[in-house]
Each structure stands twice: as structure tokens, then as C-alpha cells.
Write a protein that holds these residues in place. Structure first.
Motif, PDB file in Angstrom:
ATOM      1  N   UNK A 226       0.832  -1.201   0.000  1.00  0.00           N
ATOM      2  CA  UNK A 226       0.000   0.000   0.000  1.00  0.00           C
ATOM      3  C   UNK A 226       0.869   1.253   0.000  1.00  0.00           C
ATOM      4  N   UNK A 227       1.949   1.244   0.760  1.00  0.00           N
ATOM      5  CA  UNK A 227       2.865   2.389   0.751  1.00  0.00           C
ATOM      6  C   UNK A 227       3.378   2.655  -0.657  1.00  0.00           C
ATOM      7  N   UNK A 228       3.694   1.600  -1.385  1.00  0.00           N
ATOM      8  CA  UNK A 228       4.219   1.788  -2.741  1.00  0.00           C
ATOM      9  C   UNK A 228       3.151   2.331  -3.679  1.00  0.00           C
ATOM     10  N   UNK A 229       1.914   1.852  -3.524  1.00  0.00           N
ATOM     11  CA  UNK A 229       0.829   2.393  -4.345  1.00  0.00           C
ATOM     12  C   UNK A 229       0.615   3.875  -4.036  1.00  0.00           C
ATOM     13  N   UNK A 230       0.665   4.230  -2.761  1.00  0.00           N
ATOM     14  CA  UNK A 230       0.523   5.634  -2.368  1.00  0.00           C
ATOM     15  C   UNK A 230       1.673   6.472  -2.892  1.00  0.00           C
ATOM     16  N   UNK A 231       2.868   5.893  -2.892  1.00  0.00           N
ATOM     17  CA  UNK A 231       4.037   6.601  -3.412  1.00  0.00           C
ATOM     18  C   UNK A 231       3.887   6.880  -4.894  1.00  0.00           C
ATOM     19  N   UNK A 232       3.433   5.887  -5.646  1.00  0.00           N
ATOM     20  CA  UNK A 232       3.227   6.074  -7.085  1.00  0.00           C
ATOM     21  C   UNK A 232       2.217   7.186  -7.325  1.00  0.00           C
ATOM     22  N   UNK A 259      -0.627   9.593 -20.329  1.00  0.00           N
ATOM     23  CA  UNK A 259       0.201  10.754 -20.587  1.00  0.00           C
ATOM     24  C   UNK A 259      -0.025  11.802 -19.503  1.00  0.00           C
ATOM     25  N   UNK A 260       1.062  12.469 -19.152  1.00  0.00           N
ATOM     26  CA  UNK A 260       0.987  13.646 -18.296  1.00  0.00           C
ATOM     27  C   UNK A 260       1.174  14.865 -19.216  1.00  0.00           C
ATOM     28  N   UNK A 261       0.254  15.845 -19.138  1.00  0.00           N
ATOM     29  CA  UNK A 261      -0.832  15.980 -18.154  1.00  0.00           C
ATOM     30  C   UNK A 261      -2.178  15.409 -18.583  1.00  0.00           C
ATOM     31  N   UNK A 262      -2.310  14.984 -19.856  1.00  0.00           N
ATOM     32  CA  UNK A 262      -3.629  14.648 -20.393  1.00  0.00           C
ATOM     33  C   UNK A 262      -4.354  13.604 -19.552  1.00  0.00           C
ATOM     34  N   UNK A 263      -3.670  12.544 -19.167  1.00  0.00           N
ATOM     35  CA  UNK A 263      -4.310  11.434 -18.457  1.00  0.00           C
ATOM     36  C   UNK A 263      -3.983  11.419 -16.964  1.00  0.00           C
ATOM     37  N   UNK A 264      -3.374  12.477 -16.490  1.00  0.00           N
ATOM     38  CA  UNK A 264      -2.894  12.501 -15.110  1.00  0.00           C
ATOM     39  C   UNK A 264      -4.015  12.242 -14.103  1.00  0.00           C
ATOM     40  N   UNK A 265      -5.126  12.936 -14.270  1.00  0.00           N
ATOM     41  CA  UNK A 265      -6.237  12.796 -13.321  1.00  0.00           C
ATOM     42  C   UNK A 265      -6.833  11.396 -13.376  1.00  0.00           C
ATOM     43  N   UNK A 266      -6.932  10.827 -14.557  1.00  0.00           N
ATOM     44  CA  UNK A 266      -7.498   9.473 -14.674  1.00  0.00           C
ATOM     45  C   UNK A 266      -6.591   8.424 -14.049  1.00  0.00           C
ATOM     46  N   UNK A 267      -5.272   8.611 -14.170  1.00  0.00           N
ATOM     47  CA  UNK A 267      -4.348   7.670 -13.523  1.00  0.00           C
ATOM     48  C   UNK A 267      -4.490   7.740 -12.004  1.00  0.00           C
ATOM     49  N   UNK A 268      -4.658   8.947 -11.483  1.00  0.00           N
ATOM     50  CA  UNK A 268      -4.830   9.108 -10.037  1.00  0.00           C
ATOM     51  C   UNK A 268      -6.141   8.483  -9.576  1.00  0.00           C
ATOM     52  N   UNK A 269      -7.194   8.652 -10.362  1.00  0.00           N
ATOM     53  CA  UNK A 269      -8.484   8.045 -10.012  1.00  0.00           C
ATOM     54  C   UNK A 269      -8.400   6.526 -10.006  1.00  0.00           C
ATOM     55  N   UNK A 270      -7.664   5.974 -10.967  1.00  0.00           N
ATOM     56  CA  UNK A 270      -7.494   4.518 -11.020  1.00  0.00           C
ATOM     57  C   UNK A 270      -6.772   4.030  -9.769  1.00  0.00           C
TER      58      UNK A 270
END
Length: 298
Positions: A226-232, A259-270
Motif C-alpha cells: 500500500x505504501x508503494x501504491x501511495x508513493x506512485x 500521458x501527463x498531463x492529459x491522463x494525469x487525473x485518470x491515472x490518479x483516479x485509477x
């Protein structure tokens, strides 16, 4: 004689013909690596390389225009030696106009600006670099022999020369309790260096690493999954350079690309969605099954 060791290759080179030009690593001291344990760095004799090129020319399709230079860090070889290899390749495979391979930050620093420009002019258009982190305490502890400032400087020099590059980000490098510091420092350094791609890999300790002694004496403690997922998540959230994030290695419990920034928010949501239903035990068991790490308590 084939000596090729395990290679972490950027996606662009996954299907490129592989030409082994060196063995070992010029550093060979990183605590988290055992790929070249006991193998000193040395160039493969040119006559052997030429024989390999001739063998490669017999099986390489005409639509292949790129060769991957295999070895721990082949770009540590003298530039004139690399030029000779390129000449021999193109004499037998004239369709080849691009080269990739792996390099250390130190290898780039040891090349002059003119040498980097020459490499770019000969088709070295993308290389892989094990930056791993931008957090100086972790880089020093793991004996990477570079700092965050070094990473930024060499990244800028590569951009000036016209050479694209992929950075590896080794999640968990700082150890338990330091993932957020590692993520924030690394995001700042990587954003300034601006790699074209970042490959996310989760550190998975094995008993053949030099790090084994540090784990056993308690001077380095593996982070939780979990720490590693939070770090990512923190790392991606704080990146400010345009780049392609790829988390597809077999060590990555959460796999994604964007892609950053285009997909940045979606990666964080995932990542948030996956962490909401996190199963620490299952994640660790999967890693242990793949890598036989064996350092974790049940």
C-alpha cells in the motif's frame, strides 16, 4: 559466445534486434541489483561483435530500422568505439538508422556535448536510464553514485543534443516510511529533467541483492504494498513535465499507462479506486510468487 543478461528495455526497443556489445556494468555497486554480480564491465571484442552483426543481418527483416545495444550500460563505451560498431552494422544492414540501449547518468556525464551530438546524428534517438529516484538520501544509501542535481543536468544535456530518453522510477527505493519524501523529491527532479517516458517499477527485494544485509540488520525496511501504491500516486500527482507513464512491469501490482498531463487525473483516479479495496496480503503473495522475494512476514 552469447553473454546477454536480463534487460529492462523501453517499449520502443521491445521488438528491436539486440546486439550485445559489452558485458557487466561499470558501477556494479547498487544495493538493489544483482544482474551483473561478479561480472566486470568490458567491451566484447570487435571481431565477436562483427560476427554477431553478420548473424543478425541474416535474420533481421528489412522493415526493422533500429538496433538495441545490449549490455549493462553500453553507452559507457568510448564514442569512437560506438561509431565503429555503427559503421559495421550499417555496412551489413543499411536499413538501420536508429540505436537504443541502456545508460547510467554517469555515462552521459562522461560524454562531451559534441559526443552526445555525434551520437544523436548517428541515430541514437532514445535511450533507457536507470534514474530510479530523485531523492538524494535514497540514491546515496543505494550507492547509485549520482544525485538529483546530476539527473537534472544530464537530462537537460540529452535534450540539448536531441536524444530522447526513458527514466526508470523504482518505487519503494527509500524504504518503509519514506515513500512520500521519495515521491515528492523524485517528481521534482524528473519534472526538471523531463524524460519522454517514465517506466514505473516496484522494488522487489531478493536474497541475491547486496540489500539483503541491510534488510537483515534493519537498516533498510521494505515498504508495504500500500505504501508503494501511495508513493506512485504522489509521484504522478506532482509531475509537471509532459511525459508518458508506463506501469506494465511484472512487479507492478497496479498496471496502467497514460500521458501527463492529459491522463494525469485518470491515472490518479485509477490508483485511488484500487487502493480503496486494497488487499495487502494478496498483493504481497503475488509479488513473492513472481520474484520469490522471501523477505516479508506473513
Amino acid at each position: 559466445m552469447a553473454r546477454i543478461q536480463h534487460q529492462h528495455m523501453p517499449p520502443k526497443d521491445m521488438t528491436s534486434p539486440m546486439l550485445e556489445v559489452s558485458v557487466g556494468c561499470t558501477h556494479g555497486a547498487c544495493l538493489f541489483c544483482d544482474i551483473f554480480n561478479g561480472i566486470p564491465f568490458e567491451p566484447i571484442p570487435l571481431d565477436e561483435v562483427i560476427q554477431s552483426i553478420e548473424d543478425l543481418a541474416k535474420v533481421t527483416m528489412q522493415h526493422k530500422h533500429r538496433v538495441y545495444l545490449a549490455g549493462g550500460n553500453p553507452f559507457a563505451l568510448p564514442t569512437e568505439h560506438l561509431m565503429r560498431i555503427f559503421d559495421e552494422v550499417e555496412a551489413r544492414m543499411p536499413q538501420i538508422n536508429g540505436y537504443g540501449g541502456f545508460a547510467r547518468i554517469e555515462d552521459i556525464a562522461n560524454k562531451s556535448d559534441d559526443e552526445l551530438a555525434l551520437l544523436a546524428s548517428r541515430g541514437v534517438d532514445e535511450i533507457g536510464i536507470g534514474a530510479e529516484s530523485g531523492y538524494d538520501p535514497a540514491l546515496a544509501f543505494m550507492q547509485k553514485k549520482c544525485t538529483g542535481a546530476d539527473i537534472v543536468e544530464q537530462g537537460r544535456r540529452l535534450h540539448a543534443a536531441g536524444i530522447n530518453f526513458t527514466f526508470f522510477y523504482l518505487t519503494g527505493l527509500a524504504g518503509a516510511g519514506l515513500g512520500q519524501e521519495n515521491a515528492l523529491a523524485s517528481a521534482q527532479v524528473f519534472s526538471q529533467a523531463a524524460p519522454n517516458r517514465i517506466l514505473v517499477v516496484c522494488l522487489t527485494p531478493t536474497k541475491t541483492w547486496k540489500l539483503k544485509a541491510c534488510i537483515q540488520d534493519g537498516s533498510w525496511v521494505p515498504p508495504t504494498e500500500l505504501e508503494m501504491a501511495q508513493e506512485i500516486r504522489t509521484f504522478i500527482a506532482n509531475l509537471t513535465c509532459p511525459t508518458n507513464i508506463v506501469a506494465s512491469h511484472d512487479s507492478d501490482i497496479v498496471k496502467f499507462e497514460g500521458m501527463v498531463p492529459k491522463d494525469q487525473e485518470n491515472m490518479l483516479k485509477l490508483l485511488d479506486a484500487r487502493m480503496e479495496h486494497w488487499n495487502e496480503r494478496s498483493a504481497r503473495k503475488l509479488r513473492d510468487l513472481i520474484h520469490h522475494a522471501g523477505f516479508y512476514d506473513d
